[in-house]
Design an enzyme around this catalytic site. Structure first.
Site, PDB file in Angstrom:
ATOM      1  N   ASP A  11       0.861  -1.171   0.000  1.00 18.23           N
ATOM      2  CA  ASP A  11       0.000   0.000   0.000  1.00 18.23           C
ATOM      3  C   ASP A  11       0.903   1.228   0.000  1.00 18.23           C
ATOM      4  OD1 ASP A  11      -2.401   1.578   0.393  1.00 18.23           O
ATOM      5  OD2 ASP A  11      -3.246  -0.195   1.362  1.00 18.23           O
ATOM      6  N   ASP A  71      -3.030   4.604  -2.480  1.00 20.51           N
ATOM      7  CA  ASP A  71      -4.112   5.171  -1.676  1.00 20.51           C
ATOM      8  C   ASP A  71      -4.553   6.536  -2.215  1.00 20.51           C
ATOM      9  OD1 ASP A  71      -5.504   4.733   0.970  1.00 20.51           O
ATOM     10  OD2 ASP A  71      -4.642   6.709   1.358  1.00 20.51           O
ATOM     11  N   GLU A  95      -6.228   3.735  -6.185  1.00 26.51           N
ATOM     12  CA  GLU A  95      -7.534   3.950  -5.569  1.00 26.51           C
ATOM     13  C   GLU A  95      -8.003   5.329  -6.017  1.00 26.51           C
ATOM     14  OE1 GLU A  95      -9.801   4.106  -1.261  1.00 26.51           O
ATOM     15  OE2 GLU A  95      -7.893   5.103  -1.559  1.00 26.51           O
ATOM     16  N   HIS A 133     -11.123  -3.097   2.949  1.00 27.62           N
ATOM     17  CA  HIS A 133     -11.138  -2.720   4.368  1.00 27.62           C
ATOM     18  C   HIS A 133     -11.976  -1.472   4.648  1.00 27.62           C
ATOM     19  CE1 HIS A 133      -8.296  -0.163   2.420  1.00 27.62           C
ATOM     20  NE2 HIS A 133      -8.232   0.593   3.494  1.00 27.62           N
ATOM     21  N   ASP A 134     -12.517  -0.840   3.607  1.00 23.59           N
ATOM     22  CA  ASP A 134     -13.351   0.355   3.787  1.00 23.59           C
ATOM     23  C   ASP A 134     -14.832   0.075   3.541  1.00 23.59           C
ATOM     24  OD1 ASP A 134     -11.105   1.996   4.252  1.00 23.59           O
ATOM     25  OD2 ASP A 134     -10.846   2.383   2.108  1.00 23.59           O
TER      26      ASP A 134
HETATM   27  C1  GLC Z   1      -8.125   5.278   1.619  1.00 23.64           C
HETATM   28  C2  GLC Z   1      -7.999   4.073   2.514  1.00 23.64           C
HETATM   29  C3  GLC Z   1      -8.730   4.353   3.785  1.00 23.64           C
HETATM   30  C4  GLC Z   1      -8.099   5.547   4.451  1.00 23.64           C
HETATM   31  C5  GLC Z   1      -8.028   6.744   3.509  1.00 23.64           C
HETATM   32  C6  GLC Z   1      -7.059   7.756   4.017  1.00 23.64           C
HETATM   33  O1  GLC Z   1      -9.426   5.509   1.223  1.00 23.64           O
HETATM   34  O2  GLC Z   1      -8.459   2.942   1.848  1.00 23.64           O
HETATM   35  O3  GLC Z   1      -8.730   3.251   4.648  1.00 23.64           O
HETATM   36  O4  GLC Z   1      -8.826   5.897   5.589  1.00 23.64           O
HETATM   37  O5  GLC Z   1      -7.574   6.396   2.233  1.00 23.64           O
HETATM   38  O6  GLC Z   1      -5.747   7.282   3.898  1.00 23.64           O
END
Ligand code: GLC
Ligand code: CA
Length: 560
Positions: free
Chosen positions: A98, A199, A255, A328-329
């Site tokens: 990540d 991320d 992402e 995980h979100d």
């Molecule tokens: C992304 C991650 C999430 C995190 C956010 C800030 O969306 O997947 O878990 O809280 O970024 O880093």
């Protein structure tokens, strides 16, 4: 279409904190992961995406990094990491890290320096602005509630944090920041890792005017148009690609909150100038509403089909999709789109898996999804650990916008903690996750849903995923075939075809708890069909079939 390993792979996401605790402190760790690599090998996955394992004060469970080149103490040491990587490689499993570089922790040495004075050499590593009329520089809200700006007394200025105040945004306009990030990435590549999941990478370039956003229900402005896919994001990613990514053989996935098909064709173009693929969010946002994700609405199947089909057809031969239901979100897909009651739990878990894994793109499995893990019966706010959930509860309930009872129900539907309870390994204490006290509650359904039981039973969800993964390796059409949606208006059936060199695949999924009639579409004949997989015993195809509740079947029709 050019063939590459990352198009043909299946990725498994590990959230290390909740995967396996090896030393009894209640927190999952790297040695725990190493212990379980054989399990993942048996499942058949090719790649692991590891959520952050770097040093972090854990305001947002590792997504707030204070040292990009050190391992979080709770997770182990760099030697543990190296051992895990070596063992994974021995088993033929690649490791994707990540990469969280939209922001750091406020405890990162860069920020510690940056906030000291206006002329500190690290000042411009972050985004500092003067206040406006004694208030924040603009009206943007943070993702985790409240303003996106925090006042800092030392220099009488504000810094930007699109997430928590302990996650200050890096200033990508600053070339030194970019160089430092590329060097750090290069260091990990030299170590032998196999890729990056980036991320919120669609948010690194902000509109330099920092204009007020359109007012939202919560009284703050929407930063979306000024942050998502910002003016220089493609320039930055092309630079990153030239400097680092293109020098190694990596899997890269961005992402990309707020990404559209048009933007995705740039990020994930098949010419590989930026990334291999993106995570888009449109299908995950279909049950959102006025109060963001906090409601108990269900995703409408017709809308879901429209959305996923748009991504399937419009990226075809232009860019590459990632395929996911969970991470995980997100809450657990089985509770969100399937049926987590005893009668149909496994049946509907298999149907959902089939629907996703037969599409074009690289599939991602989130830990526990392969067991049909469900949402969690949280009963009070004390059960939650997630900063987003806890802040949202206070924000909506204290403003009187949502009643405490409703908000608790919404958290149970949507909280990120639904995905973060420990992996259920067996029916012993704490589901075999830890000998100690787990950092977050264990889902009480672990005696019924756990890996040990599923490994011992041929009809389990685990073995079904194993078969789906194997089929992808045996049939190129699953990876490369084109996609056509059938019956777009049907409110219960999701039916699509794939085609490659005259070969055809027919994928039929009943998303309802009712039996449904289904007739073979034109161009398919029962005699020519082989059944590849399904979740009920159905020996052969017929022109008209009655599908059972949550039934799924995949038929292959040879080219002649
Ligand atoms: C992304 C991650 C999430 C995190 C956010 C800030 O969306 O997947 O878990 O809280 O970024 O880093
Ligand atoms: Ca531990």
């Amino acid at each position: 279409m050019k063939k590459t390993w990352w198009k043909e792979s299946v990725v498994y996401q590990i959230y290390p904190r909740s995967f396996k605790d090896s030393n009894g402190d209640g927190i999952g760790d790297l040695n725990g992961i190493t212990e379980k690599l054989d399990y993942l090998k048996e499942l058949g996955i090719d790649v692991i995406w590891l959520s952050p394992v770097y040093e972090s004060p854990n305001d947002d469970n590792g997504y707030d990094i204070s040292n990009y080149q050190g391992i979080m103490k709770e997770f182990g040491t760099m030697e543990d990491f190296d051992r895990m990587l070596a063992r994974a490689h021995e088993l033929g499993i690649r490791i994707v890290m990540d990469l969280v570089v939209n922001h750091t922790s406020d405890e990162h040495p860069w920020f510690v320096e940056s906030r000291k004075s206006k002329d500190n050499p690290y000042r411009d590593y972050y985004i500092w602005k003067e206040g406006k009329d004694g208030r924040e520089p603009n009206n943007w809200s943070s993702c985790f509630g409240g303003s996106a700006w925090k006042y800092d007394e030392a220099t009488d200025m504000y810094f930007l944090h699109l997430f928590s105040p302990k996650q200050p945004d890096l200033n990508w306009e600053n070339e030194r920041v970019r160089r430092a990030v590329y060097e750090m990435m290069d260091w990990w590549c030299q170590k032998g890792i196999d890729g990056f999941r980036m991320d919120v990478i669609s948010m690194i370039s902000k509109d330099p005017a920092y204009p007020d956003g359109e007012l939202k229900e919560n009284g703050y402005g929407d930063y979306g148009p000024y942050v998502y896919n910002g003016p220089r994001v493609h320039e930055y990613l092309q630079e990153m690609n030239r400097e680092v990514l293109s020098r190694y053989d990596l899997l890269t996935v961005g992402e990309c909150a707020g990404v559209t098909v048009e933007e995705a064709r740039r990020y994930a173009n098949l010419d590989s100038r930026e990334l291999n693929m993106v995570f888009q969010f449109e299908h995950m946002n279909l049950d959102g509403g006025e109060t963001f994700k906090w409601n108990d609405r269900k995703i409408d199947l017709v809308e879901l089909k429209q959305t996923l089909s748009k991504w399937q057809t419009q990226l075809h031969e232009k860019a590459w999709n990632s395929l996911y239901w969970c991470n995980h979100d997100q809450p657990r897909i089985l509770s969100r789109l399937g049926n987590d009651g005893d009668a149909y739990r496994e049946i509907s878990a298999k149907m959902l898996a089939t629907c996703l894994h037969m599409m074009q793109g690289t599939p991602y499995i989130y830990q526990g999804e392969e067991l049909g893990m469900t949402n969690v019966p949280f009963s009070s706010l004390e059960d939650f650990r997630d900063i987003e959930s806890i802040n949202a509860y206070h924000e909506y309930v204290e403003r009187g916008r949502i009643t405490p009872e409703d908000m608790m129900r919404y958290l149970c539907c949507k909280s990120r903690d639904n995905a973060r309870t420990p992996m259920q390994w067996n029916d012993e204490k704490n589901a075999g996750f830890t000998e100690g006290a787990p950092w977050i509650m264990v889902n009480p359904n672990y005696p019924k849903i756990n890996a040990k039981e599923q490994l011992s039973r041929e009809t389990s969800v685990f073995h079904y995923y194993q078969k789906l993964i194997r089929l992808r390796k045996e049939h190129e059409i699953i990876v490369y075939g084109n996609y056509t949606l059938l019956l777009p208006e049907d409110p219960a059936l999701y039916v699509y075809t794939r085609e490659l060199d005259g070969e055809k695949l027919l994928v039929v999924c009943n998303f309802s708890d009712q039996a449904k009639d289904f007739s073979l579409p034109e161009g398919f004949s029962p005699r020519k069909l082989t059944r590849l997989i399904g979740n009920y015993d159905r020996p052969a195809a017929e022109v008209r079939m009655e599908l059972s509740p949550y039934e799924t079947i995949v038929f292959l029709q040879a080219s002649k």
